[in-house]
Motif scaffolding. Structure first.
Motif, mmCIF file in Angstrom:
data_model
loop_
_atom_site.group_PDB
_atom_site.id
_atom_site.type_symbol
_atom_site.label_atom_id
_atom_site.label_comp_id
_atom_site.label_asym_id
_atom_site.label_seq_id
_atom_site.Cartn_x
_atom_site.Cartn_y
_atom_site.Cartn_z
ATOM 1 N N LYS A 46 0.834 -1.204 0.000
ATOM 2 C CA LYS A 46 0.000 0.000 0.000
ATOM 3 C C LYS A 46 0.865 1.251 0.000
ATOM 4 O O LYS A 46 0.585 2.217 -0.737
ATOM 5 C CB LYS A 46 -0.924 -0.015 1.217
ATOM 6 C CG LYS A 46 -1.918 1.140 1.229
ATOM 7 C CD LYS A 46 -2.881 1.017 2.395
ATOM 8 C CE LYS A 46 -3.903 2.176 2.379
ATOM 9 N NZ LYS A 46 -4.854 2.062 3.521
ATOM 10 N N ILE A 47 1.910 1.265 0.809
ATOM 11 C CA ILE A 47 2.808 2.422 0.868
ATOM 12 C C ILE A 47 3.455 2.674 -0.495
ATOM 13 O O ILE A 47 3.611 3.823 -0.927
ATOM 14 C CB ILE A 47 3.889 2.203 1.942
ATOM 15 C CG1 ILE A 47 3.268 2.272 3.346
ATOM 16 C CG2 ILE A 47 5.009 3.239 1.817
ATOM 17 C CD1 ILE A 47 4.209 1.847 4.456
ATOM 18 N N LEU A 48 3.827 1.623 -1.189
ATOM 19 C CA LEU A 48 4.503 1.747 -2.479
ATOM 20 C C LEU A 48 3.537 1.957 -3.639
ATOM 21 O O LEU A 48 3.971 2.058 -4.788
ATOM 22 C CB LEU A 48 5.353 0.492 -2.740
ATOM 23 C CG LEU A 48 6.539 0.300 -1.795
ATOM 24 C CD1 LEU A 48 7.243 -1.020 -2.098
ATOM 25 C CD2 LEU A 48 7.529 1.465 -1.913
ATOM 26 N N GLY A 49 2.245 2.031 -3.359
ATOM 27 C CA GLY A 49 1.283 2.270 -4.428
ATOM 28 C C GLY A 49 1.023 1.057 -5.288
ATOM 29 O O GLY A 49 0.706 1.183 -6.478
ATOM 30 N N ILE A 50 1.150 -0.122 -4.678
ATOM 31 C CA ILE A 50 0.963 -1.372 -5.433
ATOM 32 C C ILE A 50 -0.341 -2.027 -5.005
ATOM 33 O O ILE A 50 -0.562 -2.293 -3.819
ATOM 34 C CB ILE A 50 2.149 -2.323 -5.203
ATOM 35 C CG1 ILE A 50 3.421 -1.691 -5.771
ATOM 36 C CG2 ILE A 50 1.888 -3.685 -5.838
ATOM 37 C CD1 ILE A 50 4.682 -2.375 -5.367
ATOM 38 N N ARG A 51 -1.202 -2.265 -5.972
ATOM 39 C CA ARG A 51 -2.481 -2.930 -5.699
ATOM 40 C C ARG A 51 -2.343 -4.408 -6.037
ATOM 41 O O ARG A 51 -1.928 -4.766 -7.138
ATOM 42 C CB ARG A 51 -3.601 -2.295 -6.526
ATOM 43 C CG ARG A 51 -4.978 -2.908 -6.262
ATOM 44 C CD ARG A 51 -6.088 -2.012 -6.790
ATOM 45 N NE ARG A 51 -5.944 -1.739 -8.209
ATOM 46 C CZ ARG A 51 -6.484 -2.481 -9.176
ATOM 47 N NH1 ARG A 51 -7.180 -3.575 -8.865
ATOM 48 N NH2 ARG A 51 -6.329 -2.158 -10.440
ATOM 49 N N LEU A 52 -2.668 -5.248 -5.090
ATOM 50 C CA LEU A 52 -2.543 -6.697 -5.268
ATOM 51 C C LEU A 52 -3.829 -7.277 -5.822
ATOM 52 O O LEU A 52 -4.914 -7.033 -5.285
ATOM 53 C CB LEU A 52 -2.200 -7.356 -3.931
ATOM 54 C CG LEU A 52 -2.127 -8.882 -3.906
ATOM 55 C CD1 LEU A 52 -1.032 -9.391 -4.836
ATOM 56 C CD2 LEU A 52 -1.887 -9.382 -2.482
ATOM 57 N N HIS A 53 -3.710 -8.032 -6.897
ATOM 58 C CA HIS A 53 -4.847 -8.761 -7.450
ATOM 59 C C HIS A 53 -4.437 -10.229 -7.520
ATOM 60 O O HIS A 53 -3.665 -10.638 -8.389
ATOM 61 C CB HIS A 53 -5.207 -8.243 -8.844
ATOM 62 C CG HIS A 53 -6.413 -8.927 -9.429
ATOM 63 N ND1 HIS A 53 -6.709 -8.916 -10.768
ATOM 64 C CD2 HIS A 53 -7.388 -9.664 -8.835
ATOM 65 C CE1 HIS A 53 -7.818 -9.614 -10.988
ATOM 66 N NE2 HIS A 53 -8.237 -10.069 -9.827
ATOM 67 N N ALA A 54 -4.931 -11.005 -6.579
ATOM 68 C CA ALA A 54 -4.534 -12.408 -6.495
ATOM 69 C C ALA A 54 -5.733 -13.314 -6.674
ATOM 70 O O ALA A 54 -6.808 -13.042 -6.130
ATOM 71 C CB ALA A 54 -3.865 -12.703 -5.160
ATOM 72 N N ASP A 55 -5.552 -14.387 -7.435
ATOM 73 C CA ASP A 55 -6.567 -15.433 -7.458
ATOM 74 C C ASP A 55 -6.708 -15.964 -6.036
ATOM 75 O O ASP A 55 -5.739 -16.025 -5.285
ATOM 76 C CB ASP A 55 -6.137 -16.584 -8.382
ATOM 77 C CG ASP A 55 -6.090 -16.156 -9.845
ATOM 78 O OD1 ASP A 55 -6.747 -15.160 -10.179
ATOM 79 O OD2 ASP A 55 -5.405 -16.824 -10.636
ATOM 80 N N ALA A 56 -7.896 -16.350 -5.686
ATOM 81 C CA ALA A 56 -8.117 -16.771 -4.304
ATOM 82 C C ALA A 56 -8.683 -18.183 -4.189
ATOM 83 O O ALA A 56 -9.652 -18.414 -3.475
ATOM 84 C CB ALA A 56 -9.050 -15.780 -3.617
ATOM 85 N N PRO A 57 -8.090 -19.147 -4.842
ATOM 86 C CA PRO A 57 -8.535 -20.522 -4.616
ATOM 87 C C PRO A 57 -7.925 -21.055 -3.328
ATOM 88 O O PRO A 57 -7.007 -20.454 -2.768
ATOM 89 C CB PRO A 57 -7.961 -21.268 -5.834
ATOM 90 C CG PRO A 57 -6.700 -20.521 -6.123
ATOM 91 C CD PRO A 57 -6.977 -19.082 -5.794
ATOM 92 N N PHE A 58 -8.437 -22.151 -2.872
ATOM 93 C CA PHE A 58 -7.854 -22.790 -1.696
ATOM 94 C C PHE A 58 -6.513 -23.419 -2.088
ATOM 95 O O PHE A 58 -6.424 -24.158 -3.062
ATOM 96 C CB PHE A 58 -8.797 -23.861 -1.157
ATOM 97 C CG PHE A 58 -8.222 -24.643 -0.010
ATOM 98 C CD1 PHE A 58 -8.120 -24.073 1.245
ATOM 99 C CD2 PHE A 58 -7.779 -25.942 -0.187
ATOM 100 C CE1 PHE A 58 -7.597 -24.783 2.312
ATOM 101 C CE2 PHE A 58 -7.247 -26.660 0.874
ATOM 102 C CZ PHE A 58 -7.157 -26.083 2.124
ATOM 103 N N ILE A 59 -5.474 -23.094 -1.357
ATOM 104 C CA ILE A 59 -4.166 -23.728 -1.550
ATOM 105 C C ILE A 59 -3.958 -24.685 -0.398
ATOM 106 O O ILE A 59 -3.972 -24.281 0.772
ATOM 107 C CB ILE A 59 -3.031 -22.690 -1.612
ATOM 108 C CG1 ILE A 59 -3.184 -21.809 -2.855
ATOM 109 C CG2 ILE A 59 -1.675 -23.379 -1.618
ATOM 110 C CD1 ILE A 59 -2.087 -20.788 -3.021
#
Length: 241
Positions: A46-59
């Motif tokens: 968040k501080i670095l201005g990076i938005r995370l978009h991660a698939d969210a399946p069960f691992i």
């Protein structure tokens, strides 16, 4: 955030990491340590201005995560989504501050080029997987600019076979808000850590995308070279998606 504000907040966040690592982590349960790692990594993005978009399946528990390697940032992107133990080159252990932090957060250090040490590290990874812990490796053995994937070194995949653990490919890609490719996070070639950080801060917004492929069964494919090819193919497809 303006660049100077980002640098100031980053400095404070690093100081918080030192305090947490020295005062809290030694007394925290493994689950609590992972939660702290995840929260700290998410805040860093968040501080670095990076938005995370991660698939969210069960691992599944005790998965050996394999990913392509673009940047020092990869560690925090993965930790923000799926907190894990990492395998790193042994040289990192000697880096000021970063080496100490890595060691205190369960990083497994590998002396590259040593088959004997690779067997020892495989044993450490196998033990962690058997405890239901996630472990992440970067089988390329080096970083790229994120536009392609190098060949995989399969030696450490033996740990998944020994532990009968799922092999989980994850593709890391960095994009601008319009979806176009950016090499801003890259930490390759002769770039220094400071060069990479400056390039990241200069971008108002970066999307870090994690594509989670189907896990690979070491029972169906009990050969690390074949597993290596399958994992790389899945990651190449994930980057292109």
């Amino acid at each position: 955030l303006q660049p100077l504000t980002r640098y100031a907040r980053l400095a404070g966040h690093l100081l918080a990491a030192v305090v947490l690592t020295a005062v809290v982590v030694p007394f925290a349960s493994p689950a609590r340590q992972l939660a702290l790692r995840q929260r700290w990594s998410a805040r860093l993005l968040k501080i670095l201005g990076i938005r995370l978009h991660a698939d969210a399946p069960f691992i599944g528990p005790g998965s050996l995560i394999v990913a392509n390697h673009v940047s020092w940032l990869d560690i925090f992107v993965i930790n923000a989504a799926f907190p894990t133990t990492f395998v790193s080159k042994a040289e990192v252990r000697g880096w000021p501050l970063a080496g100490w932090l890595a060691a205190k957060h369960e990083t497994v250090f590998l002396r590259r080029g040593s088959r004997g040490h690779a067997r020892i590290v495989n044993g450490e990874i196998t033990a962690l997987l058997a405890q239901g812990r996630h472990v992440t490796i970067f089988p390329e053995g080096t970083t790229t600019d994120g536009s392609h994937v190098l060949g995989f070194h399969g030696a450490l995949l033996q740990a998944a076979i020994e532990a009968r653990a799922p092999l989980q490919p994850i593709a890391i890609a960095y994009r601008l808000p319009d979806g176009s490719y950016t090499r801003a996070p890259a930490y390759d070639g002769d770039l220094s850590l400071l060069d990479s950080l400056r390039a990241i801060v200069a971008e108002p917004r970066i999307l870090a995308r994690l594509r989670v492929a189907d896990p690979l069964s070491v029972t169906d494919t009990p050969d690390r070279k074949a597993l290596s090819h399958l994992a790389r193919d899945a990651i190449v497809a994930g980057i292109a998606d």
